[in-house]
Design an enzyme around this catalytic site. Structure first.
Site, PDB file in Angstrom:
ATOM      1  N   CYS A  28     -35.893 -21.219  15.146  1.00 17.80           N
ATOM      2  CA  CYS A  28     -37.141 -21.753  15.519  1.00 17.80           C
ATOM      3  C   CYS A  28     -37.331 -22.857  14.653  1.00 17.80           C
ATOM      4  O   CYS A  28     -38.464 -23.243  14.394  1.00 17.80           O
ATOM      5  CB  CYS A  28     -38.272 -20.731  14.977  1.00 17.80           C
ATOM      6  SG  CYS A  28     -38.081 -19.070  15.936  1.00 17.80           S
TER       7      CYS A  28
ATOM      8  N   GLN B  87     -41.098 -18.653   3.593  1.00 14.82           N
ATOM      9  CA  GLN B  87     -39.850 -18.488   3.106  1.00 14.82           C
ATOM     10  C   GLN B  87     -39.935 -18.454   1.464  1.00 14.82           C
ATOM     11  O   GLN B  87     -38.972 -18.417   0.809  1.00 14.82           O
ATOM     12  CB  GLN B  87     -38.968 -19.630   3.602  1.00 14.82           C
ATOM     13  CG  GLN B  87     -38.759 -19.181   5.076  1.00 14.82           C
ATOM     14  CD  GLN B  87     -37.937 -18.255   5.379  1.00 14.82           C
ATOM     15  OE1 GLN B  87     -37.286 -17.447   4.581  1.00 14.82           O
ATOM     16  NE2 GLN B  87     -37.607 -17.570   6.586  1.00 14.82           N
TER      17      GLN B  87
ATOM     18  N   ASP C 227     -47.115 -23.402   4.506  1.00 19.60           N
ATOM     19  CA  ASP C 227     -46.391 -22.239   5.008  1.00 19.60           C
ATOM     20  C   ASP C 227     -45.692 -21.523   4.190  1.00 19.60           C
ATOM     21  O   ASP C 227     -44.424 -22.378   3.940  1.00 19.60           O
ATOM     22  CB  ASP C 227     -45.986 -22.816   6.479  1.00 19.60           C
ATOM     23  CG  ASP C 227     -44.894 -21.778   7.092  1.00 19.60           C
ATOM     24  OD1 ASP C 227     -44.902 -20.386   6.391  1.00 19.60           O
ATOM     25  OD2 ASP C 227     -44.333 -21.883   8.144  1.00 19.60           O
TER      26      ASP C 227
ATOM     27  N   HIS D 227     -40.895 -24.618  11.058  1.00 17.42           N
ATOM     28  CA  HIS D 227     -40.710 -23.427  12.005  1.00 17.42           C
ATOM     29  C   HIS D 227     -41.625 -23.877  13.210  1.00 17.42           C
ATOM     30  O   HIS D 227     -42.729 -24.392  12.897  1.00 17.42           O
ATOM     31  CB  HIS D 227     -41.285 -22.298  11.237  1.00 17.42           C
ATOM     32  CG  HIS D 227     -40.862 -20.901  12.149  1.00 17.42           C
ATOM     33  ND1 HIS D 227     -41.698 -20.571  13.098  1.00 17.42           N
ATOM     34  CD2 HIS D 227     -39.910 -20.080  11.717  1.00 17.42           C
ATOM     35  CE1 HIS D 227     -41.364 -19.426  13.467  1.00 17.42           C
ATOM     36  NE2 HIS D 227     -40.011 -18.919  12.983  1.00 17.42           N
TER      37      HIS D 227
ATOM     38  N   LYS E 230     -41.026 -10.486   5.849  1.00 22.28           N
ATOM     39  CA  LYS E 230     -39.916 -11.333   5.167  1.00 22.28           C
ATOM     40  C   LYS E 230     -39.971 -10.904   3.741  1.00 22.28           C
ATOM     41  O   LYS E 230     -39.080 -11.458   3.029  1.00 22.28           O
ATOM     42  CB  LYS E 230     -40.149 -12.948   5.421  1.00 22.28           C
ATOM     43  CG  LYS E 230     -39.705 -13.284   6.876  1.00 22.28           C
ATOM     44  CD  LYS E 230     -39.883 -14.515   7.259  1.00 22.28           C
ATOM     45  CE  LYS E 230     -39.762 -14.841   8.805  1.00 22.28           C
ATOM     46  NZ  LYS E 230     -39.836 -16.399   9.265  1.00 22.28           N
TER      47      LYS E 230
END
Ligand SMILES: *Cc1c(COP(=O)(O)O)cnc(C)c1O
Length: 420
Positions: free
Chosen positions: A378, A217, A214, A137, A240
């Site tokens: 993104c 997700q 990261d 991202h 999210k």
């Protein structure tokens, strides 16, 4: 069009998964959009919130609100207890050793910027290398470019295999003894690729690099154990994960966080201040300057409690069936190409439809009540890698249904006929 048979067959497999109850928990799902039932497939962009989160936020503002860590009165103590107990909930969710390793940020973007500014500025020198991937991202690209330009660093990026699989062999060849940081997603927000974080962390540590994952997700779909992975940093974003926006989390190993200077100066992050100098507070306050997002943190903890009640494993199992079914159905749509088919992927499907711009796809199916994302997500470097300007992306959550997938596919066929 009657898809009830397929739908019932599949839902039968989930007797223990109380889909009806889950859907009732999310008030927004009963909204109509353009006169149609809402089909919300934009979960990778932001997930909807269950009543339990909404109610907890209302409760906090109604019965237990004040600033934290300051007041000597009842409301401040209650708000502080709730805020700190939210930190403990996050600690357990990530499997961290200590809640002093959990820093509340605004979102994942701020968590990554915190590491770049604080750890990066003090530990990196000209010629040092940072390794990212093409599937990051923008939040996990741009902070490193800014740091590269400031410090004269080298920023390297690993390409995925054509089908979106993480290329472990190429990863090994990109690691050198100059690599000081590997910063990669746990799950790609476009391809759904699940990065082999155990191997990546081990290989990076072998050359002496630190690892930032990261997990924006990953957190909604995969159970995470940072102690087991042994990564140095892990971050995710609350909105999210069925929680509020305005709250994110940075996990850092205590031994690493201890050596890092503060990210921002102000209240709460100091132990003493004079005009000549200040002393920093202990962890985690050192990295939480100013009044934090108090109620958002409490709301995030309610979201984690909600997920834990259902069980991430049950959620993942159900979402895997949704993904498999959607993949099968989309493969039957003429002229549709799915971008990325790595095995074991998360429930995210990016695709292109022949001769139809993704913005047109999204706009037309919106009239049918179906919400999907269209654009570069993104992740422009990844779009360039696949030589597409943009894609349409459907991403699933615990509350989506097989019937919604049928409806979505019908809507896509409608688009296809319009452009035929
Ligand atoms: C959404 C996302 C981010 C950024 O999250 P913010 O809440 O916008 O900070 C970072 N990385 C990935 C993989 C994402 O999907």
């Amino acid at each position: 069009m009657d898809h009830d048979f397929a739908t019932e067959n599949l839902t039968d497999k989930f007797d223990s998964y109380n889909l009806a109850r889950i859907r009732e928990d999310f008030p927004i799902l009963s909204q109509m959009v353009h006169g149609k039932d809402l089909v919300y497939f934009d979960n990778a962009s932001s997930a909807q919130k269950p009543r339990q989160v909404i109610d907890r936020i209302t409760e906090a503002y109604t019965t237990g609100y004040s600033n934290v860590h300051r007041g000597l009165h009842f409301m401040s103590e209650k708000a502080t207890d709730d805020y700190e107990s939210a930190r403990e909930t996050v600690r357990a969710f990530l499997g961290a050793a200590s809640s002093t390793e959990i820093i509340f940020t605004r979102n994942a973007t701020e968590a990554i910027n915190l590491v770049a500014s604080s750890w990066g500025r003090t530990n990196l020198q000209a010629g040092d290398e940072i390794l990212i991937t093409y599937m990051e991202h923008h939040s996990n690209i741009v902070p490193w470019q800014m740091l590269r330009d400031e410090k004269g660093l080298v920023l390297k990026a690993l390409k995925p295999e054509k089908d979106g699989t993480f290329d472990l062999d190429s990863f090994k060849t990109l690691l050198t003894d100059r690599t000081k940081l590997v910063s990669v997603c746990h799950v790609s927000n476009v391809l759904g690729t699940v990065v082999p974080v155990f191997e990546v962390t081990k290989l990076a540590h072998d050359v002496g690099a630190l690892v930032l994952l990261d997990g924006s997700q990953a957190a909604p779909h995969i159970s995470i154990d940072v102690k087991n992975i042994s990564c140095d940093f892990y971050c995710f974003t609350g909105h999210k994960l069925y929680g509020p926006s305005g709250i994110g989390v940075l996990y850092g190993k205590e031994s690493v966080l201890e050596t890092m200077p503060p990210y921002q100066g102000g209240g709460n992050m100091i132990s003493s201040v004079s005009i000549e100098m200040s002393k920093w507070a202990d962890l985690p306050a050192k990295f939480e300057s100013g009044t934090p997002a108090i109620v958002q943190a409490i709301g995030l903890a309610a979201a984690i409690d909600y997920i834990n009640d259902i069980g991430l494993n049950s959620i993942a199992k159900y979402e895997r069936e949704l993904l498999n079914y959607a993949t099968q159905m989309l493969d039957l749509v003429e002229g549709l190409t799915i971008i990325g088919r790595p095995s074991g992927k998360a429930p995210i499907i990016a695709f292109v439809l022949n001769c139809v711009h993704p913005h047109d796809v999204a706009t037309i199916i919106d009239r049918q009540g179906v919400a999907v994302r269209a654009g570069n997500h993104c992740a422009q470097p990844l779009m360039n890698f696949y030589k597409v300007g943009s894609t349409t992306r459907a991403s699933f959550a615990m509350y989506n249904t097989f019937k919604e997938i049928d409806f979505f596919v019908d809507a896509l066929n409608l688009v296809r006929r319009m452009f035929a």
